[in-house]
Design a protein around this motif. Structure first.
Motif, mmCIF file in Angstrom:
data_model
loop_
_atom_site.group_PDB
_atom_site.id
_atom_site.type_symbol
_atom_site.label_atom_id
_atom_site.label_comp_id
_atom_site.label_asym_id
_atom_site.label_seq_id
_atom_site.Cartn_x
_atom_site.Cartn_y
_atom_site.Cartn_z
ATOM 1 N N VAL A 156 0.869 -1.183 0.000
ATOM 2 C CA VAL A 156 0.000 0.000 0.000
ATOM 3 C C VAL A 156 0.902 1.227 0.000
ATOM 4 N N TYR A 160 -1.480 6.696 -0.096
ATOM 5 C CA TYR A 160 -2.882 6.237 -0.081
ATOM 6 C C TYR A 160 -3.552 6.711 1.212
ATOM 7 N N SER A 161 -4.670 7.430 1.052
ATOM 8 C CA SER A 161 -5.312 8.011 2.247
ATOM 9 C C SER A 161 -6.684 7.399 2.529
ATOM 10 N N ARG A 164 -8.375 1.536 5.469
ATOM 11 C CA ARG A 164 -7.365 0.471 5.599
ATOM 12 C C ARG A 164 -7.865 -0.618 6.545
ATOM 13 N N GLU A 166 -6.640 -3.227 9.173
ATOM 14 C CA GLU A 166 -5.460 -3.577 9.976
ATOM 15 C C GLU A 166 -5.539 -5.075 10.270
ATOM 16 N N PHE A 174 -13.676 0.396 9.692
ATOM 17 C CA PHE A 174 -13.181 0.307 8.314
ATOM 18 C C PHE A 174 -14.341 0.455 7.327
ATOM 19 N N HIS A 189 -8.139 0.661 -2.025
ATOM 20 C CA HIS A 189 -6.883 0.061 -2.507
ATOM 21 C C HIS A 189 -7.100 -1.405 -2.885
ATOM 22 N N ARG A 191 -5.335 -3.980 -2.541
ATOM 23 C CA ARG A 191 -5.009 -4.963 -1.490
ATOM 24 C C ARG A 191 -6.250 -5.277 -0.644
ATOM 25 N N TYR A 192 -6.955 -4.228 -0.236
ATOM 26 C CA TYR A 192 -8.117 -4.424 0.645
ATOM 27 C C TYR A 192 -9.314 -4.972 -0.124
#
Length: 482
Positions: A156, A160-161, A164, A166, A174, A189, A191-192
């Motif tokens: 990430v 990137y704001s 996320r 965790e 989230f 993102h 990834r998520y």
């Protein structure tokens, strides 16, 4: 002779009224009026062709094909008959049949630029289809795309704001941050997004094809119909009825995606709630959770545009894991489409369907996703061209044989967002208000309170959304007809 003349002129009056209803987007009313014109004069190709056009607007592609074919039989030189039938074939994803009809239109109207353009697009679509078929691996050799993805290896970027996750747990914080980001047209993102979709797949895979839901006495449960990528209307449902949680559980009854241009936001939000709390949200497959529909109606194009090709394949795989039906407290049967072409189907038959595939064109799985109720008893052909239509007697028998009280289904736009049919034994619920920004319908959801499970229907109107038109990512060719 006089009577015949009078019938012909009366038929023309009905046609004019039907045209007015059509222009006012009252398509069901237009169909009724064209039908009255046809009853008075059944040899006018225009009436059948116009009625086909109204069926097209209601996505009743089977009926549109029948009417357009009748128009062609009456007047083989009537190009609009072929044009409408081509559009209906296209709506069902039958590109090869559509191509034949548009070739005919081009032959009849060689200098029509519109016919030329549509024929070219159709040829392109058929070529693409042939190419995809040629390079596709046989079913037995296909590898799971999900198993080749490790989201933990995706970095990430520091800039990137957005929301996320965790660690492994999807939390309410989230989900709320992601919803806010989506509302402001920001992306999540990759990834998520991968993490959410892969976790959802794992959960769905473990479920049976028919899921039993238990609602304790004194508690409630909400059923929503089609959302079709209308993200801002989905958020409005949560505004009106609360976010999904163990205390406030939902079932979304298929057709989460396609048509509306915020389908990715819808599906990631629903999947994220599923990851956060599996019993807060249940998800059923609709006929639009399939490759053939997603290719045409926008979801595939949207995912490709906002994420990438890997996600296109991944969503197709996860959609095959979605359960096909739910039963609430052994009393309420909830399914996207409807009932079956044969009597005697037991809940155990639905439970044992091997659903991990693209929907077939016939059989129980197809009928669960595609069928519609009809006012007449018995069974009839599907107005959609897939599945069938079934009457109140079919509903009653199915409920009696399975000791159930009610069928709840979705799948059809309703002016009020819902309709109660079959002597109160069947309710259609549709949750995409002002469908495709043009139908003017309300949306609805149903709240059931245990133990009596009396349906409490809540209706709502569309809310504003950013200026992205429905079908913005749809197949080029289909957009030409929208």
């Amino acid at each position: 002779m006089e009577t015949e003349k009078s019938n012909v002129s009366k038929a023309e009056e009905f046609k004019l009224l039907a045209n007015e209803a059509f222009n006012a987007r009252k398509f069901s009313q237009a169909i009724d009026l064209y039908t009255q014109a046809i009853e008075l004069n059944s040899q006018n190709a225009v009436y059948f062709s116009n009625r086909a056009f109204a069926h097209l607007r209601l996505e009743e592609y089977g009926s549109a094909i029948q009417d357009a074919t009748k128009a062609i039989e009456i007047d083989p030189k009537y190009s609009k008959g072929y044009y409408r039938r081509g559009a209906a074939h296209l709506g069902l994803g039958k590109f090869k049949e559509a191509l034949k009809d548009f070739q005919q239109v081009k032959k009849m109207c060689p200098n029509d630029p519109d016919a030329t353009k549509k024929l070219k697009e159709c040829e392109k679509a058929v070529m693409k289809l042939k190419f995809e078929e040629a390079i596709a691996a046989p079913e037995s050799e296909r590898r799971s795309i999900a198993e080749s993805i490790d989201f933990r290896t995706i970095d990430v970027e520091p800039q990137y704001s957005g929301a996320r996750i965790e660690g492994d747990a999807v939390t309410l914080d989230f989900v709320k941050k992601m919803i806010e980001d989506f509302k402001n047209q920001k992306f999540l993102h990759k990834r998520y997004a991968f993490q959410i979709v892969l976790q959802t797949r794992e959960m769905l895979q473990a479920l049976p094809s028919l899921v039993d839901i238990h609602v304790p006495d004194g508690k409630h449960f909400t059923v929503c119909g089609d959302v079709h990528g209308q993200y801002y209307d989905l958020l409005n449902i949560f505004e009106l009825n609360g976010l999904p949680s163990e205390e406030n559980p939902y079932l979304f009854n298929g057709d989460f995606v396609d048509r509306g241009s915020f389908s990715l936001e819808v599906i990631l939000t629903l999947f994220a709630f599923k990851c956060m709390s599996p019993s807060a949200i249940y998800l059923a497959r609709g006929n639009h959770e399939s490759k053939s529909m997603n290719k045409i109606y926008g979801f595939e194009g949207e995912v490709r545009s906002k994420l990438n090709e890997t996600f296109v394949e991944l969503f197709a795989e996860v959609f095959c894991c979605l359960p096909l039906a739910h039963v609430i407290n052994e009393k309420v049967f909830v399914v996207h489409g409807g009932l079956f072409s044969v009597d005697g189907v037991k809940l155990s038959d639905i439970r044992s369907i091997n659903r991990f595939c693209e929907p077939p064109e016939e059989g129980l799985m197809c009928e669960l996703l595609w069928s519609d109720p009809q006012p007449l008893p018995g069974r009839g052909p599907s107005k959609r061209g897939v599945g069938l239509s079934f009457g109140a007697d079919v509903t009653k028998r199915f409920l009696q044989e399975n000791n159930l009280d009610l069928v709840v289904r979705s799948h059809e736009v309703k002016d009020e967002g819902y309709e109660i049919e079959h002597e109160g034994k069947l309710i259609t619920v549709f949750s995409a208000p002002n469908y495709c920004d043009q139908m003017g319908n309300k949306g609805a959801f149903i709240r059931f309170e245990a133990p009596d499970l009396k349906p409490n229907i809540v209706t709502f109107s569309a809310v504003p959304h950013p200026d992205v038109k429905p079908m913005a990512y749809a197949n080029n060719f289909l957009r030409m007809f929208s």
